[in-house]
Design a protein around this motif. Structure first.
Motif, PDB file in Angstrom:
ATOM      1  N   GLU A  12       0.854  -1.205   0.000  1.00  0.00           N
ATOM      2  CA  GLU A  12       0.000   0.000   0.000  1.00  0.00           C
ATOM      3  C   GLU A  12       0.888   1.253   0.000  1.00  0.00           C
ATOM      4  N   GLY A  13       0.411   2.289  -0.722  1.00  0.00           N
ATOM      5  CA  GLY A  13       1.106   3.581  -0.710  1.00  0.00           C
ATOM      6  C   GLY A  13       2.511   3.566  -1.290  1.00  0.00           C
ATOM      7  N   ALA A  14       2.749   2.624  -2.205  1.00  0.00           N
ATOM      8  CA  ALA A  14       4.108   2.481  -2.752  1.00  0.00           C
ATOM      9  C   ALA A  14       4.413   3.512  -3.829  1.00  0.00           C
ATOM     10  N   GLY A  15       3.359   4.138  -4.367  1.00  0.00           N
ATOM     11  CA  GLY A  15       3.569   5.132  -5.427  1.00  0.00           C
ATOM     12  C   GLY A  15       3.300   4.562  -6.808  1.00  0.00           C
ATOM     13  N   LYS A  16       2.500   3.495  -6.864  1.00  0.00           N
ATOM     14  CA  LYS A  16       2.237   2.867  -8.164  1.00  0.00           C
ATOM     15  C   LYS A  16       1.570   3.838  -9.134  1.00  0.00           C
ATOM     16  N   SER A  17       0.630   4.639  -8.632  1.00  0.00           N
ATOM     17  CA  SER A  17      -0.113   5.537  -9.536  1.00  0.00           C
ATOM     18  C   SER A  17       0.838   6.478 -10.287  1.00  0.00           C
ATOM     19  N   THR A  18       1.740   7.096  -9.551  1.00  0.00           N
ATOM     20  CA  THR A  18       2.680   8.017 -10.195  1.00  0.00           C
ATOM     21  C   THR A  18       3.591   7.270 -11.162  1.00  0.00           C
ATOM     22  N   ILE A  49     -16.137  -7.044 -10.061  1.00  0.00           N
ATOM     23  CA  ILE A  49     -15.561  -7.980  -9.073  1.00  0.00           C
ATOM     24  C   ILE A  49     -14.612  -7.208  -8.150  1.00  0.00           C
ATOM     25  N   ARG A  50     -13.851  -6.255  -8.722  1.00  0.00           N
ATOM     26  CA  ARG A  50     -12.973  -5.421  -7.890  1.00  0.00           C
ATOM     27  C   ARG A  50     -13.770  -4.720  -6.787  1.00  0.00           C
ATOM     28  N   HIS A  51     -14.909  -4.185  -7.206  1.00  0.00           N
ATOM     29  CA  HIS A  51     -15.743  -3.480  -6.234  1.00  0.00           C
ATOM     30  C   HIS A  51     -16.170  -4.438  -5.115  1.00  0.00           C
ATOM     31  N   ALA A 100       0.542 -10.329  -6.899  1.00  0.00           N
ATOM     32  CA  ALA A 100      -0.269  -9.758  -5.806  1.00  0.00           C
ATOM     33  C   ALA A 100      -1.077 -10.858  -5.122  1.00  0.00           C
ATOM     34  N   THR A 101      -1.507 -11.850  -5.876  1.00  0.00           N
ATOM     35  CA  THR A 101      -2.269 -12.949  -5.263  1.00  0.00           C
ATOM     36  C   THR A 101      -1.355 -13.770  -4.348  1.00  0.00           C
ATOM     37  N   TYR A 102      -0.136 -14.042  -4.826  1.00  0.00           N
ATOM     38  CA  TYR A 102       0.815 -14.765  -3.967  1.00  0.00           C
ATOM     39  C   TYR A 102       1.101 -13.939  -2.701  1.00  0.00           C
ATOM     40  N   TYR A 104      -0.802 -11.230  -1.288  1.00  0.00           N
ATOM     41  CA  TYR A 104      -1.932 -10.901  -0.403  1.00  0.00           C
ATOM     42  C   TYR A 104      -2.691 -12.153   0.064  1.00  0.00           C
ATOM     43  N   GLN A 105      -3.052 -13.031  -0.908  1.00  0.00           N
ATOM     44  CA  GLN A 105      -3.821 -14.217  -0.484  1.00  0.00           C
ATOM     45  C   GLN A 105      -2.878 -15.290   0.081  1.00  0.00           C
ATOM     46  N   GLY A 106      -1.687 -15.421  -0.532  1.00  0.00           N
ATOM     47  CA  GLY A 106      -0.727 -16.408  -0.039  1.00  0.00           C
ATOM     48  C   GLY A 106      -0.053 -15.914   1.238  1.00  0.00           C
ATOM     49  N   ASP A 185      13.497   0.750  -4.533  1.00  0.00           N
ATOM     50  CA  ASP A 185      13.313   1.263  -3.168  1.00  0.00           C
ATOM     51  C   ASP A 185      12.302   2.415  -3.212  1.00  0.00           C
ATOM     52  N   ALA A 186      11.080   2.123  -2.743  1.00  0.00           N
ATOM     53  CA  ALA A 186       9.993   3.112  -2.832  1.00  0.00           C
ATOM     54  C   ALA A 186       9.890   3.956  -1.574  1.00  0.00           C
ATOM     55  N   SER A 187      10.877   3.843  -0.674  1.00  0.00           N
ATOM     56  CA  SER A 187      10.825   4.671   0.538  1.00  0.00           C
ATOM     57  C   SER A 187      11.401   6.059   0.256  1.00  0.00           C
ATOM     58  N   THR A 189      12.034   9.697  -2.151  1.00  0.00           N
ATOM     59  CA  THR A 189      11.073  10.692  -2.653  1.00  0.00           C
ATOM     60  C   THR A 189      10.502  10.202  -3.991  1.00  0.00           C
ATOM     61  N   LEU A 190       9.348  10.731  -4.367  1.00  0.00           N
ATOM     62  CA  LEU A 190       8.715  10.293  -5.629  1.00  0.00           C
ATOM     63  C   LEU A 190       9.630  10.485  -6.846  1.00  0.00           C
ATOM     64  N   PRO A 191      10.295  11.652  -6.989  1.00  0.00           N
ATOM     65  CA  PRO A 191      11.189  11.794  -8.152  1.00  0.00           C
ATOM     66  C   PRO A 191      12.297  10.735  -8.165  1.00  0.00           C
TER      67      PRO A 191
HETATM   68  N1  T5A Z   1      -5.234  -7.488  -4.385  1.00  0.00           N
HETATM   69  C1  T5A Z   1      -4.986  -7.263  -5.702  1.00  0.00           C
HETATM   70  C2  T5A Z   1      -5.216  -8.786  -3.863  1.00  0.00           C
HETATM   71  O1  T5A Z   1      -5.454  -8.989  -2.680  1.00  0.00           O
HETATM   72  N2  T5A Z   1      -4.933  -9.838  -4.702  1.00  0.00           N
HETATM   73  C3  T5A Z   1      -4.682  -9.660  -6.033  1.00  0.00           C
HETATM   74  O2  T5A Z   1      -4.427 -10.648  -6.756  1.00  0.00           O
HETATM   75  C4  T5A Z   1      -4.724  -8.329  -6.553  1.00  0.00           C
HETATM   76  C5  T5A Z   1      -4.452  -8.104  -8.010  1.00  0.00           C
HETATM   77  C6  T5A Z   1      -6.402  -3.147  -4.666  1.00  0.00           C
HETATM   78  C7  T5A Z   1      -6.202  -4.161  -3.604  1.00  0.00           C
HETATM   79  O3  T5A Z   1      -6.377  -5.456  -4.151  1.00  0.00           O
HETATM   80  C8  T5A Z   1      -5.518  -6.350  -3.496  1.00  0.00           C
HETATM   81  C9  T5A Z   1      -4.324  -5.537  -3.118  1.00  0.00           C
HETATM   82  C10 T5A Z   1      -4.856  -4.142  -2.915  1.00  0.00           C
HETATM   83  O4  T5A Z   1      -5.079  -3.927  -1.551  1.00  0.00           O
HETATM   84  P1  T5A Z   1      -4.754  -1.453  -5.749  1.00  0.00           P
HETATM   85  O5  T5A Z   1      -5.821  -0.568  -6.210  1.00  0.00           O
HETATM   86  O6  T5A Z   1      -3.576  -1.625  -6.606  1.00  0.00           O
HETATM   87  O7  T5A Z   1      -5.279  -2.939  -5.448  1.00  0.00           O
HETATM   88  O8  T5A Z   1      -4.403  -1.044  -4.265  1.00  0.00           O
HETATM   89  P2  T5A Z   1      -3.550  -0.017  -3.608  1.00  0.00           P
HETATM   90  O9  T5A Z   1      -2.203  -0.515  -3.270  1.00  0.00           O
HETATM   91  O10 T5A Z   1      -4.413   0.426  -2.466  1.00  0.00           O
HETATM   92  O11 T5A Z   1      -3.366   1.102  -4.726  1.00  0.00           O
HETATM   93  P3  T5A Z   1      -3.084   2.520  -4.447  1.00  0.00           P
HETATM   94  O12 T5A Z   1      -3.499   3.244  -5.676  1.00  0.00           O
HETATM   95  O13 T5A Z   1      -3.667   2.949  -3.152  1.00  0.00           O
HETATM   96  O14 T5A Z   1      -1.519   2.472  -4.203  1.00  0.00           O
HETATM   97  P4  T5A Z   1      -0.369   3.227  -4.896  1.00  0.00           P
HETATM   98  O15 T5A Z   1      -0.749   3.537  -6.315  1.00  0.00           O
HETATM   99  O16 T5A Z   1       0.881   2.489  -4.688  1.00  0.00           O
HETATM  100  O17 T5A Z   1      -0.307   4.512  -4.071  1.00  0.00           O
HETATM  101  P5  T5A Z   1      -0.290   5.963  -4.615  1.00  0.00           P
HETATM  102  O18 T5A Z   1       0.641   6.123  -5.722  1.00  0.00           O
HETATM  103  O19 T5A Z   1      -1.684   6.428  -4.837  1.00  0.00           O
HETATM  104  O20 T5A Z   1       0.324   6.654  -3.356  1.00  0.00           O
HETATM  105  C11 T5A Z   1      -0.423   6.843  -2.199  1.00  0.00           C
HETATM  106  C12 T5A Z   1      -0.147   8.214  -1.647  1.00  0.00           C
HETATM  107  O21 T5A Z   1       1.212   8.310  -1.288  1.00  0.00           O
HETATM  108  C13 T5A Z   1       1.866   9.358  -1.972  1.00  0.00           C
HETATM  109  C14 T5A Z   1       1.000   9.647  -3.186  1.00  0.00           C
HETATM  110  O22 T5A Z   1       1.146  10.960  -3.634  1.00  0.00           O
HETATM  111  C15 T5A Z   1      -0.395   9.333  -2.664  1.00  0.00           C
HETATM  112  O23 T5A Z   1      -0.919  10.427  -1.984  1.00  0.00           O
HETATM  113  N3  T5A Z   1       3.203   8.888  -2.341  1.00  0.00           N
HETATM  114  C16 T5A Z   1       4.354   9.425  -1.912  1.00  0.00           C
HETATM  115  N4  T5A Z   1       4.626  10.457  -1.086  1.00  0.00           N
HETATM  116  C17 T5A Z   1       5.935  10.740  -0.846  1.00  0.00           C
HETATM  117  N5  T5A Z   1       6.969  10.038  -1.394  1.00  0.00           N
HETATM  118  C18 T5A Z   1       6.753   9.010  -2.214  1.00  0.00           C
HETATM  119  N6  T5A Z   1       7.790   8.320  -2.740  1.00  0.00           N
HETATM  120  C19 T5A Z   1       5.395   8.663  -2.495  1.00  0.00           C
HETATM  121  N7  T5A Z   1       4.822   7.683  -3.253  1.00  0.00           N
HETATM  122  C20 T5A Z   1       3.478   7.840  -3.143  1.00  0.00           C
END
Ligand code: T5A
Length: 209
Positions: A12-18, A49-51, A100-102, A104-106, A185-187, A189-191
């Motif tokens: 969680e919060g790893a920065g995947k979106s960016t 199903i995600r929902h 992710a399945t391995y 979270y579920q594993g 290493d996602a700990s 800064t984002l850049p």
């Molecule tokens: N799942 C999924 C399973 O259990 N089994 C499976 O097989 C699969 C495929 C949804 C959930 O489904 C589960 C796992 C998950 O819990 P998801 O939508 O990918 O999957 O879930 P999340 O990890 O919740 O996705 P997020 O979008 O929340 O995570 P992100 O994208 O990693 O986080 P992000 O980029 O939005 O960052 C979160 C916040 O942190 C900040 C960002 O700006 C944002 O505000 N941030 C940073 N701040 C400072 N420095 C950095 N380096 C930063 N990186 C991010």
């Protein structure tokens, strides 16, 4: 050009979106056709199903129910989104996939890795990602970031120990398959994280093209 399959993983919060946005623009600059998708999800039915999976509910979700829903969504995603794109010669980037399945579920739920691999074979056949980017960071830091952004979903509401097991399972998989995984290493800064992703892609494309 044969399509290639890239996945992005992390806690969680790893920065995947960016990182996803960055990778999409990286490929666009190189005029490589890239389809960006996500799991669970990637088709209308798989998004439903995600929902079901993420929604907090009063009824306890049995771990096997969760596992089967994840793979049901994946079967739909593969059939209607991932495989057609790869066959068209496009590259596919998926925000999470079977690692992710391995994890979270594993790791998290403690389900048998053997059973997960049986479902993996059933649903995917021999398809595996060509490259997996794993954004790794301490659990505490990731949860603090996720909390600052939005309310916790059903997975994010788990206990700290659950996420430690998720992280450990991801790291174990990356050690078992060093050819496929690149750990970033996602700990930082984002850049810096984005720079790490760029370095991996530069090196990988140089080797692969
Ligand atoms: N799942 C999924 C399973 O259990 N089994 C499976 O097989 C699969 C495929 C949804 C959930 O489904 C589960 C796992 C998950 O819990 P998801 O939508 O990918 O999957 O879930 P999340 O990890 O919740 O996705 P997020 O979008 O929340 O995570 P992100 O994208 O990693 O986080 P992000 O980029 O939005 O960052 C979160 C916040 O942190 C900040 C960002 O700006 C944002 O505000 N941030 C940073 N701040 C400072 N420095 C950095 N380096 C930063 N990186 C991010």
């Amino acid at each position: 050009m044969k399509g290639r399959f890239i996945t992005l993983e992390g806690g969680e919060g790893a920065g995947k979106s960016t990182c996803l946005e960055f990778i999409a623009s990286y490929f666009s600059r190189r005029q490589l056709p890239l389809l960006v998708t996500r799991e669970p999800g990637g088709t209308p039915l798989a998004e439903e199903i995600r929902h079901l999976l993420l929604q907090k509910r009063n009824e306890q979700v049995a771990p096997d129910t969760e596992l089967l829903l994840v793979f049901a969504a994946r079967a739909q995603h593969l059939e209607h989104t991932i495989l057609p794109a790869l066959r068209r010669g496009e590259w596919v980037l998926s925000d999470r996939f079977t690692d992710a399945t391995y994890a979270y579920q594993g790791g998290g739920r403690g389900l048998s890795m053997q059973r997960i691999s049986e479902l993996e074979r059933m649903v995917q056949g021999t398809l595996r990602p060509d490259l997996t980017l794993l954004l790794d960071l301490p659990v505490e830091q990731g949860l603090a970031r996720a909390d600052a952004r939005a309310e916790r979903d059903r997975f994010e509401s788990e206990q700290h120990a659950f996420f430690e097991r998720v992280r450990a399972a991801y790291r174990e998989r990356s050690l078992a398959e060093p050819e496929r995984f690149r750990v970033i290493d996602a700990s930082r800064t984002l850049p810096e994280v984005v720079q790490g992703v760029q370095t991996v892609l530069d090196e990988w494309l140089e080797q692969g093209l």
